[in-house]
Enzyme design. Structure first.
Site, short mmCIF file in Angstrom:
data_model
loop_
_atom_site.label_atom_id
_atom_site.label_comp_id
_atom_site.label_asym_id
_atom_site.label_seq_id
_atom_site.Cartn_x
_atom_site.Cartn_y
_atom_site.Cartn_z
CG ASN A 32 -0.27 0.06 2.53
OD1 ASN A 32 0.96 0.17 2.60
ND2 ASN A 32 -1.03 -0.02 3.61
CG PHE A 73 7.87 -9.71 3.89
CD1 PHE A 73 8.89 -10.12 4.71
CD2 PHE A 73 7.78 -10.28 2.62
CE1 PHE A 73 9.82 -11.06 4.30
CE2 PHE A 73 8.70 -11.23 2.19
CZ PHE A 73 9.72 -11.62 3.03
CB ALA A 74 1.98 -6.27 4.05
CE1 TYR A 141 5.16 -6.61 14.63
CE2 TYR A 141 6.76 -6.96 16.39
CZ TYR A 141 6.38 -7.09 15.06
OH TYR A 141 7.24 -7.67 14.16
NE ARG A 219 16.07 -6.55 22.15
CZ ARG A 219 15.97 -6.56 23.49
NH1 ARG A 219 16.76 -7.31 24.22
NH2 ARG A 219 15.06 -5.80 24.08
N GLY A 278 8.75 -2.24 28.02
CA GLY A 278 8.49 -3.45 27.21
C GLY A 278 9.74 -4.13 26.68
CG ASP A 279 13.45 -2.47 25.12
OD1 ASP A 279 12.91 -2.97 24.11
OD2 ASP A 279 14.10 -1.42 25.09
N1 UDP Z 1 17.91 0.88 21.82
C1 UDP Z 1 18.59 1.90 22.46
N2 UDP Z 1 18.53 3.15 21.90
C2 UDP Z 1 17.83 3.42 20.76
C3 UDP Z 1 17.15 2.36 20.12
C4 UDP Z 1 17.20 1.09 20.69
O1 UDP Z 1 19.23 1.71 23.48
O2 UDP Z 1 17.79 4.59 20.31
C5 UDP Z 1 17.99 -0.49 22.40
C6 UDP Z 1 16.64 -1.10 22.72
O3 UDP Z 1 16.25 -0.75 24.03
C7 UDP Z 1 16.94 -2.61 22.57
C8 UDP Z 1 18.03 -2.64 21.49
O4 UDP Z 1 18.57 -1.32 21.41
O5 UDP Z 1 17.51 -3.10 23.76
C9 UDP Z 1 17.48 -2.99 20.11
O6 UDP Z 1 16.36 -2.16 19.86
P1 UDP Z 1 15.65 -2.08 18.46
O7 UDP Z 1 14.54 -1.07 18.55
O8 UDP Z 1 16.67 -1.90 17.38
O9 UDP Z 1 15.04 -3.53 18.24
P2 UDP Z 1 14.03 -4.41 19.17
O10 UDP Z 1 14.92 -5.31 19.98
O11 UDP Z 1 13.18 -3.49 19.98
O12 UDP Z 1 13.24 -5.17 18.15
#
Ligand code: UDP
Length: 323
Positions: A32, A73-74, A141, A219, A278-279
């Site tokens: 889209n 993927f969308a 999500y 990660r 949420g991390d």
């Molecule tokens: N993160 C951070 N600073 C930023 C963006 C992300 O410290 O500006 C951290 C985030 O808290 C996570 C990791 O980097 O621990 C990866 O985040 P990202 O959003 O890239 O991917 P996610 O794991 O959320 O899918």
């Protein structure tokens, strides 16, 4: 094979489209263009503009294309945004996905490779995470992706659609042609590279008091080319069900910044900020099943090469795609 790629103008869809075409498949992208980019679509692909939330539109496109398989993927893919507007996520990711599968049933298409996510696991009880880990998403999500996985299991059992769910960890990197361009950008590696390009002052580290060796989140960063290769492996044969896709190594936020400093030669100022809600502290994949069943082996698994490929693309495209 004739493949319909939904979201082929997005980050992972664009690279998979390129690799499908390189492998000799015929590709039609359905997008889209709300968040994707027209110039992210390989010129060899056919394009159908449309929105999956419009049942009639996807049914019409499916009837014309008559694909052998769908790669889906969308979707909307921002955790934080999903906490603000959950209904938007369920409409697009779940209802849009169901419209797609219903259109497949009518046209007789029996195979789908679906972009799922490690966000379906929520806070894992064990790392590395296997496909047997309990799925308890902590945001809309992840829940919207899990809901479509669950529906697809029943479409497989009762309607004969083979459904593969690829649960991605942290997709990153680029090919020579296609890379990551989100607006707004929220992902760590592109944000760091924007600092190196002089487009941002600094990167914020979201929390350094996690229970990890250096206090920042771990990660599993997986190169987009390796991810795309897994899709192509999943397409062939009789595969179905979930597969985790990651390298099995956890890098901290500080590791990523340090590596980017080496790759770019830029000091990349960083400041510790509050945790991002949420991390989870650690998200690291066991991709043993993808190795054993799909024969998938990530080849670009060191962080330095991953960041280097992203850095090359960002230097070539300092304004992103520009559309
Ligand atoms: N993160 C951070 N600073 C930023 C963006 C992300 O410290 O500006 C951290 C985030 O808290 C996570 C990791 O980097 O621990 C990866 O985040 P990202 O959003 O890239 O991917 P996610 O794991 O959320 O899918």
């Amino acid at each position: 094979m004739r493949i319909l790629v939904t979201g082929g103008a997005g980050y992972i869809g664009s690279v998979t489209t390129e690799m499908l075409l390189d492998a000799g498949h015929e590709v039609t992208v359905f997008d889209n263009f709300e968040r994707g980019h027209r110039s992210a679509i390989d010129v060899r692909a056919n394009v159908e503009e449309g929105d999956l939330r419009n049942r009639t539109r996807i049914a019409e496109a499916m009837a014309v294309i008559k694909p052998d398989a769908v790669m889906h993927f969308a979707a909307y893919a921002l955790v934080g945004e999903s906490m603000e507007v959950p209904e938007t996520y369920f409409q697009n990711n779940l209802v849009g996905g169901l419209n797609l599968v219903d259109a497949m049933l009518v046209s007789g298409c029996k195979k789908i490779v679906f972009s799922s996510t490690c966000a379906t696991y929520g806070q894992p009880d064990r790392v590395p995470i296997t496909e047997e880990e309990m799925q308890k998403p902590e945001n809309p999500y992840g829940e919207s992706k899990l809901a479509l996985e669950k529906a697809l299991r029943w479409y497989e059992e009762l309607r004969g659609i083979k459904a593969v769910f690829l649960r991605y960890f942290n997709a990153c990197g680029a090919t020579a042609k296609f890379g990551e361009d989100h607006d707004p950008e929220t992902h760590l590696i592109p944000i760091i590279l924007q600092v190196a390009l002089g487009k941002r002052e600094e990167v914020q580290i979201f929390g350094d008091d996690y229970e990890t060796p250096d206090g920042t989140c771990l990660r599993d960063y997986i190169h987009i080319v390796d991810l795309s290769r897994a899709h192509i492996l999943a397409l062939t044969g009789d595969h179905s069900g979930p597969f985790n896709l990651g390298n099995g190594t956890g890098y901290s936020v500080k590791d990523v910044i340090e590596t980017a400093r080496r790759v770019t030669g830029h000091p990349i100022p960083a400041r510790v900020a509050a945790r991002r809600p949420g991390d989870p502290a650690r998200l690291i994949a066991s991709a043993q099943k993808a190795h054993d069943v799909l024969g998938w082996r990530p080849g670009l698994d060191d962080l330095e090469s991953i960041i280097k490929s992203a850095w090359d693309w960002h230097q070539e495209h300092p304004e992103g795609y520009g559309d």
